[in-house]
Scaffold this active site. Sequence first.
Site: not given
Length: 218
Positions: A1-2, A4, A19, A117
């Site tokens: 998703m990203a 870092v 992030k 999660d």
Amino acid sequence: MAWVYLAEDLIHGNKVAVKILYPQHSKDLLFVQRFNREARLSMSLSQSSPQPNVVRILDYGADRETHYLVMEYVPGQDLGQLLEKQGPLPWRQALDLTRQVALALRHAHELDIIHRDIKPSNIMVLPDGTARVLDFGIARVRTSPHLTIAGFVGSPHYAAPEQARGQSVDIRADIYSLGIVLYRMLSGDLPFQGDTPWAVTNQHVIATPLPLEDVCPD
């Protein structure tokens, strides 16, 4: 998703983690919503009454189409890396880490936030043995509208049965996932294995794991 990045706060001079949402997601409203939701939830966890076992969020925002989230830098390694290097942990260390994660989850639950999660890679272990929970990226406030990517959301090896079925979850799902993490810390293995994610999630629903006393008699 990203991505870092390790960065430096030019005002205070300390290290931070930044992030940054992948560019291909910045035009996707759903991903941007999830990213901003993570920031808001994490900021609420950090600012309401800081809890030492939750990674603090310092800032978030957007510069044109670049969406960013600034977190405290946590030195150390994640629990997954620790288990890969050391194998099963001494039971006292495993229980201590479990206790710390449980305190973080209780703090989140008091704000009606479910992590959804919990897994070793989302638990940082500092050199002094402190545990920090990170990545509330798929967390969801219990009272908010449903907002997920279609299909299963979470990590198959650590998902509670109701999560595997795609049903709504509460704090019990996080406790279940933490139980799986503890099982792995003590035994060095996961209770359920499979060739596909769906095979694993199905076992969470219908199978019974081997008792720890059979896996590691000591």
